[in-house]
Design a protein around this motif. Structure first.
Motif, PDB file in Angstrom:
ATOM      1  N   SER A  65       0.839  -1.206   0.000  1.00  0.00           N
ATOM      2  CA  SER A  65       0.000   0.000   0.000  1.00  0.00           C
ATOM      3  C   SER A  65       0.870   1.251   0.000  1.00  0.00           C
ATOM      4  CB  SER A  65      -0.931   0.044   1.224  1.00  0.00           C
ATOM      5  OG  SER A  65      -0.205   0.381   2.390  1.00  0.00           O
ATOM      6  N   GLY A  66       0.248   2.376  -0.303  1.00  0.00           N
ATOM      7  CA  GLY A  66       0.944   3.658  -0.217  1.00  0.00           C
ATOM      8  C   GLY A  66       1.281   3.989   1.233  1.00  0.00           C
ATOM      9  N   SER A  67       0.397   3.605   2.143  1.00  0.00           N
ATOM     10  CA  SER A  67       0.650   3.837   3.569  1.00  0.00           C
ATOM     11  C   SER A  67       1.888   3.069   4.011  1.00  0.00           C
ATOM     12  CB  SER A  67      -0.558   3.384   4.401  1.00  0.00           C
ATOM     13  OG  SER A  67      -1.722   4.051   3.975  1.00  0.00           O
ATOM     14  N   LEU A  70       5.042   4.801   2.722  1.00  0.00           N
ATOM     15  CA  LEU A  70       5.421   5.953   3.552  1.00  0.00           C
ATOM     16  C   LEU A  70       6.025   5.488   4.879  1.00  0.00           C
ATOM     17  CD1 LEU A  70       2.292   8.157   2.803  1.00  0.00           C
ATOM     18  CD2 LEU A  70       4.668   8.892   2.418  1.00  0.00           C
ATOM     19  N   PRO A  92      -3.789  15.143   3.623  1.00  0.00           N
ATOM     20  CA  PRO A  92      -4.936  14.341   4.062  1.00  0.00           C
ATOM     21  C   PRO A  92      -4.456  13.281   5.056  1.00  0.00           C
ATOM     22  CG  PRO A  92      -4.214  13.590   1.909  1.00  0.00           C
ATOM     23  CD  PRO A  92      -3.291  14.732   2.306  1.00  0.00           C
ATOM     24  N   PRO A  94      -4.109   9.984   5.144  1.00  0.00           N
ATOM     25  CA  PRO A  94      -3.153   8.914   4.814  1.00  0.00           C
ATOM     26  C   PRO A  94      -1.710   9.391   4.662  1.00  0.00           C
ATOM     27  CG  PRO A  94      -5.083   8.815   3.390  1.00  0.00           C
ATOM     28  CD  PRO A  94      -5.149  10.119   4.113  1.00  0.00           C
ATOM     29  N   THR A  95      -1.493  10.679   4.411  1.00  0.00           N
ATOM     30  CA  THR A  95      -0.122  11.201   4.329  1.00  0.00           C
ATOM     31  C   THR A  95       0.513  11.206   5.710  1.00  0.00           C
ATOM     32  OG1 THR A  95      -0.692  12.639   2.473  1.00  0.00           O
ATOM     33  CG2 THR A  95       1.278  13.236   3.723  1.00  0.00           C
ATOM     34  N   LEU A 137       4.291  17.087  -0.578  1.00  0.00           N
ATOM     35  CA  LEU A 137       3.004  16.494  -0.993  1.00  0.00           C
ATOM     36  C   LEU A 137       2.408  17.148  -2.239  1.00  0.00           C
ATOM     37  CD1 LEU A 137       0.471  14.704  -0.425  1.00  0.00           C
ATOM     38  CD2 LEU A 137      -0.339  16.563   1.031  1.00  0.00           C
ATOM     39  N   ASP A 163       5.260  12.280  -0.843  1.00  0.00           N
ATOM     40  CA  ASP A 163       4.056  11.462  -0.894  1.00  0.00           C
ATOM     41  C   ASP A 163       3.426  11.717  -2.252  1.00  0.00           C
ATOM     42  OD1 ASP A 163       1.644  10.262  -0.863  1.00  0.00           O
ATOM     43  OD2 ASP A 163       0.927  11.166   1.016  1.00  0.00           O
ATOM     44  N   CYS A 165       1.459   9.723  -3.846  1.00  0.00           N
ATOM     45  CA  CYS A 165       0.404   8.712  -3.979  1.00  0.00           C
ATOM     46  C   CYS A 165      -0.673   9.105  -4.990  1.00  0.00           C
ATOM     47  CB  CYS A 165      -0.224   8.419  -2.626  1.00  0.00           C
ATOM     48  SG  CYS A 165       0.827   7.366  -1.591  1.00  0.00           S
ATOM     49  N   GLN A 166      -0.847  10.426  -5.221  1.00  0.00           N
ATOM     50  CA  GLN A 166      -1.832  10.874  -6.214  1.00  0.00           C
ATOM     51  C   GLN A 166      -1.129  11.429  -7.453  1.00  0.00           C
ATOM     52  OE1 GLN A 166      -4.438  13.705  -4.243  1.00  0.00           O
ATOM     53  NE2 GLN A 166      -5.211  12.171  -2.816  1.00  0.00           N
ATOM     54  N   SER A 187       0.980   5.088  -4.180  1.00  0.00           N
ATOM     55  CA  SER A 187      -0.079   4.117  -3.917  1.00  0.00           C
ATOM     56  C   SER A 187      -0.587   3.589  -5.248  1.00  0.00           C
ATOM     57  CB  SER A 187      -1.230   4.791  -3.168  1.00  0.00           C
ATOM     58  OG  SER A 187      -2.380   3.956  -3.169  1.00  0.00           O
ATOM     59  N   HIS A 189      -3.662   1.970  -5.052  1.00  0.00           N
ATOM     60  CA  HIS A 189      -5.060   1.728  -4.686  1.00  0.00           C
ATOM     61  C   HIS A 189      -5.955   2.045  -5.892  1.00  0.00           C
ATOM     62  CE1 HIS A 189      -8.980   2.978  -2.966  1.00  0.00           C
ATOM     63  NE2 HIS A 189      -8.749   1.959  -2.152  1.00  0.00           N
ATOM     64  N   LYS A 192      -6.215   5.459  -7.653  1.00  0.00           N
ATOM     65  CA  LYS A 192      -5.029   6.150  -8.165  1.00  0.00           C
ATOM     66  C   LYS A 192      -4.832   5.873  -9.657  1.00  0.00           C
ATOM     67  CE  LYS A 192      -5.081   6.944  -3.908  1.00  0.00           C
ATOM     68  NZ  LYS A 192      -4.292   7.254  -2.783  1.00  0.00           N
ATOM     69  N   GLY A 199      -2.031  -1.587  -3.099  1.00  0.00           N
ATOM     70  CA  GLY A 199      -0.615  -1.707  -3.420  1.00  0.00           C
ATOM     71  C   GLY A 199       0.087  -0.373  -3.356  1.00  0.00           C
TER      72      GLY A 199
HETATM   73  C1  LIG Z   1      -4.014   7.077  -1.347  1.00  0.00           C
HETATM   74  C2  LIG Z   1      -3.072   7.934  -0.594  1.00  0.00           C
HETATM   75  C3  LIG Z   1      -2.233   7.443   0.412  1.00  0.00           C
HETATM   76  C4  LIG Z   1      -2.319   6.047   0.951  1.00  0.00           C
HETATM   77  O1  LIG Z   1      -2.254   5.045  -0.003  1.00  0.00           O
HETATM   78  P1  LIG Z   1      -2.941   3.633   0.321  1.00  0.00           P
HETATM   79  O2  LIG Z   1      -2.480   2.763  -0.809  1.00  0.00           O
HETATM   80  O3  LIG Z   1      -4.421   3.834   0.305  1.00  0.00           O
HETATM   81  O4  LIG Z   1      -2.443   3.176   1.643  1.00  0.00           O
HETATM   82  C5  LIG Z   1      -1.331   8.309   1.003  1.00  0.00           C
HETATM   83  N1  LIG Z   1      -1.262   9.607   0.631  1.00  0.00           N
HETATM   84  C6  LIG Z   1      -2.065  10.112  -0.310  1.00  0.00           C
HETATM   85  C7  LIG Z   1      -1.917  11.558  -0.686  1.00  0.00           C
HETATM   86  C8  LIG Z   1      -3.005   9.311  -0.962  1.00  0.00           C
HETATM   87  O5  LIG Z   1      -3.803   9.848  -1.886  1.00  0.00           O
END
Ligand SMILES: *Cc1c(COP(=O)(O)O)cnc(C)c1O
Length: 376
Positions: A65-67, A70, A92, A94-95, A137, A163, A165-166, A187, A189, A192, A199
């Motif tokens: 995962s992205g989490s 990180l 947000p 999850p960051t 970010l 981060d 992830c997006q 991420s 997910h 994304k 993942g």
């Molecule tokens: C989706 C996301 C995450 C976490 O990713 P996961 O795969 O859902 O754990 C972290 N930071 C940001 C900015 C995200 O959009």
């Protein structure tokens, strides 16, 4: 004739994107034939090499995962309980949650005015000997040029991670977001741009750091010498990522074309403009198209009008606010007027490739009408 301002339920604007089939099943069949579905499957190194090549970096480590990406990166950089990690107030949940997972303390810093980059003055003011890392970010896939903050942090020996992830495919200072600092966390997910269901992965040019992340996320490779966690990505998911990765270029082209179509509908001198994102070296991936208004007093009515059109901004849809408005981050609250302003005056719109020309035209028309100030 005044265009209809209320969302037409018969033509809902779907903000979810599902990539069309691109041979994922064949790749999964190959993994099944190879007989290993775990994170130790032979497809994993193939996927990691493809990621490193696509982004032009030395190493990619796939995780679940992205989490996890990180968390593992922070741990590999030496972040421990009692340490501090700088995070922009625009983050947000999850960051910032991985900072708490480390037992570390988030130090929330304001962004520069009208920007997603950390305000260098805020960074300088909040730097202490306990700060072990900082997170940059590029939210919504918009570049966050943290060069000024990074210079201050580099002088203090503090590594910056992204981060991203997006931000798959976002260009920042002529490079891909996630490759501008010590490491980039992604991420995959479903929501994304590159999706494997669940993942993530980490990119870095630092072999030593990549090895430490690899070790930590694979239970220390069971050598018993270092502590680790099991953050491995399962083989079939890596297979999906491997097949979908080449389609990212086409997806980026479509998202950018869709975004430019909506931007072309904005009247000059109207109430809405695109969120600023630097010069020609900077290009969003259009995870969302983000519009903003300089008429802050109109922002609540614009939000309401977007929501009524079925295009609720993140502030309405997800209650998006600066990080310290979330209960678990309230103890770390600090004054962040720029992030407050940004959260209250931005509007996120879908521009993904599943949007039909009709839907895009309809959204373009809503955007034009609202920018002209025809508010209900
Ligand atoms: C989706 C996301 C995450 C976490 O990713 P996961 O795969 O859902 O754990 C972290 N930071 C940001 C900015 C995200 O959009």
């Amino acid at each position: 004739m005044t265009p209809e301002l209320t969302h037409d339920a018969a033509r809902p604007v779907n903000d979810r994107y599902t990539p069309s089939p691109c041979g994922e099943l064949d790749e999964i069949a190959e993994v099944l034939a190879e007989g290993r579905l775990s994170g130790g499957a032979p497809v994993l190194p193939r996927y990691e090499q493809a990621l490193a090549d696509w982004f032009g970096v030395k190493r990619a480590v796939a995780v679940n995962s992205g989490s996890s990406a990180l968390h593992a990166t922070l741990v590999a950089l030496g972040v421990r309980a009692g340490d501090q990690v700088l995070v922009p107030a625009t983050a947000p949940l999850p960051t910032a949650m991985p900072i708490l997972t480390c037992g570390a303390t988030p130090v929330i810093v304001d962004t520069a005015p009208g920007s997603l980059a950390m305000d260098p003055d805020a960074v300088a003011a909040r730097l202490t000997p306990r700060v072990r890392a900082a997170i940059s970010l590029p939210l919504w896939g918009y570049p966050a040029d943290d060069t000024p903050a990074a210079a201050i942090l580099a002088a203090a020996g503090v590594p910056v991670i992204e981060d991203a992830c997006q931000a798959h495919g976002t260009r920042s200072r002529g490079r891909y977001a996630g490759t501008n600092h010590r490491a980039g966390c992604f991420s995959t997910h479903d929501r994304k741009l590159l999706s494997t269901g669940e993942g993530g992965f980490v990119l870095t040019d630092d072999d030593n750091l990549a090895d430490r992340i690899d070790h930590y996320t694979h239970l220390g490779h069971l050598t018993g010498r270092t502590h680790g966690v099991n953050y491995k990505l399962a083989g079939p998911l890596a297979a999906i990522g491997l097949r979908r990765l080449p389609g990212l270029h086409g997806q980026l082209r479509t998202r950018r074309a869709n975004a430019h179509q909506l931007l072309a509908a904005l009247p000059v001198g109207g109430h809405l403009t695109e969120l600023g994102h630097g010069d020609a070296q900077d290009e969003p991936n259009y995870y969302n198209l983000v519009l903003t208004t300089s008429a802050a007093h109109l922002a609540p009515r614009l939000s309401e009008a977007f929501a009524r059109a079925g295009l609720a901004p993140d502030s309405t849809r997800y209650g998006y606010r600066p990080l310290y408005h979330q209960q678990i981050f309230a103890p770390y609250a600090t004054a962040c007027p720029h992030a407050e302003h940004l959260a209250a005056t931005t509007f996120q719109l879908p521009v993904h490739p599943d949007m039909s020309p009709t839907t895009l035209g309809w959204v373009a028309d809503r955007v034009r009408v609202l920018a002209e100030g025809q508010l209900p």
